[in-house]
Design a protein around this motif. Structure first.
Motif, PDB file in Angstrom:
ATOM      1  N   ARG A  88       1.828   6.533  -7.097  1.00  0.00           N
ATOM      2  CA  ARG A  88       0.521   6.770  -7.726  1.00  0.00           C
ATOM      3  C   ARG A  88       0.609   7.744  -8.912  1.00  0.00           C
ATOM      4  NH1 ARG A  88      -4.592   5.798  -6.123  1.00  0.00           N
ATOM      5  NH2 ARG A  88      -3.823   5.089  -4.089  1.00  0.00           N
ATOM      6  N   ASP A 129       0.969   4.052  -3.027  1.00  0.00           N
ATOM      7  CA  ASP A 129       0.702   5.467  -2.738  1.00  0.00           C
ATOM      8  C   ASP A 129       1.872   6.338  -3.190  1.00  0.00           C
ATOM      9  OD1 ASP A 129      -1.761   4.878  -1.689  1.00  0.00           O
ATOM     10  OD2 ASP A 129      -1.095   4.884   0.400  1.00  0.00           O
ATOM     11  N   CYS A 175      -3.192   2.406  -9.928  1.00  0.00           N
ATOM     12  CA  CYS A 175      -3.020   1.608  -8.706  1.00  0.00           C
ATOM     13  C   CYS A 175      -4.001   0.443  -8.687  1.00  0.00           C
ATOM     14  CB  CYS A 175      -3.214   2.488  -7.474  1.00  0.00           C
ATOM     15  SG  CYS A 175      -1.844   3.621  -7.153  1.00  0.00           S
ATOM     16  N   ARG A 218       0.823  -1.203   0.000  1.00  0.00           N
ATOM     17  CA  ARG A 218       0.000   0.000   0.000  1.00  0.00           C
ATOM     18  C   ARG A 218       0.861   1.259   0.000  1.00  0.00           C
ATOM     19  NH1 ARG A 218      -3.491   1.833  -2.390  1.00  0.00           N
ATOM     20  NH2 ARG A 218      -4.504  -0.184  -2.119  1.00  0.00           N
TER      21      ARG A 218
END
Length: 245
Positions: free
Chosen positions: A161, A158, A172, A154
């Motif tokens: 992105r 991020d 994503c 994750r």
């Protein structure tokens, strides 16, 4: 007057730094001289030494020079692992006829630390040693990303992105789908992302403890990579890795 001592050392570091920040495109002698203020003849002398000690590499046309990121990819353990895996890639490319790549994680990126070319007339040449890209857009990087803890995945998504769309319009959400597919089948497959018209398959290199540090991928033109051949290549990679485990 011949340069000696700290002044010489500082100039060598200065040349290395401008090449490091220049990225994969590298710089010409005239560019280095203009940025550093060092005379071209002196730049030549420094480059001779830096190349001899593997800190800098000339590009294929010998007109530009790039910083050798692999020289600083890790300590003795990393360097030893790369040396140990080079023959594996050579055998894989010899048997497949296609380009093979050894990749390791560097923060949110995948870093190519070694490449072998095969005998097939069309080779994937755009990914070179020292090339970095967001983890997951290439097959080896995806194999590494999929095998990280969910929290790390994750964070990396991020982080990347805003960069992902420049790789074949990747998002994503699409990357998450690729991660799930990779975990389900046990190996990764990515096409038209890092290099348009190219498909790669990737396999993480198991570690006795923790998550994989390296992964191997093989890439070729799309028409040359049907599912049956993808499976053959994956099994070949696993077989060659088993021989050195």
């Amino acid at each position: 007057m011949k340069e000696t001592g700290p002044k010489t050392f500082r100039r060598g570091l200065q040349i290395m730094e401008v090449l490091r920040t220049a990225g994969d495109d590298g710089l010409r002698i005239t560019d280095i001289a203009a940025i550093t203020g060092i005379q071209r003849t002196t730049v030549y002398r420094f480059l001779d030494v830096l190349i001899a000690h593997d800190y800098v590499k000339p590009t294929a046309d010998m007109r530009t020079f790039v910083f050798n990121h692999c020289r600083f990819a890790g300590g003795p353990t990393i360097a030893h692992s790369i040396d140990r895996l080079k023959p594996v890639l050579a055998r894989i490319s010899a048997q497949t006829g296609d380009s093979s790549f050894l990749v390791r994680r560097e923060n949110g990126d995948s870093l190519c630390v070694h490449r072998e070319l095969g005998s097939y007339p069309v080779q994937v040449l755009s990914v070179t040693i020292g090339h970095k890209q967001p983890m997951g857009v290439g097959a080896a990087g995806l194999a590494l990303l999929a095998n990280l803890p969910k929290e790390d995945i994750r964070q990396i998504l991020d982080l990347n992105r805003s960069r992902l769309p420049t790789f074949g319009g990747m998002t994503c959400e699409q990357m998450e789908t690729l991660i799930r597919s990779t975990l389900e089948r046990g190996w990764s497959a990515v096409g038209n992302a890092a290099v348009p018209g190219v498909l790669g398959v990737g396999v993480p290199i198991p570690q006795r403890s923790g998550h994989p540090t390296f992964a191997i991928s093989v890439s070729s033109v799309m028409d040359r990579m049907p599912l049956k051949r993808q499976r053959f290549i994956v099994e070949l990679i696993k077989k060659e890795l088993a021989l050195i485990s």
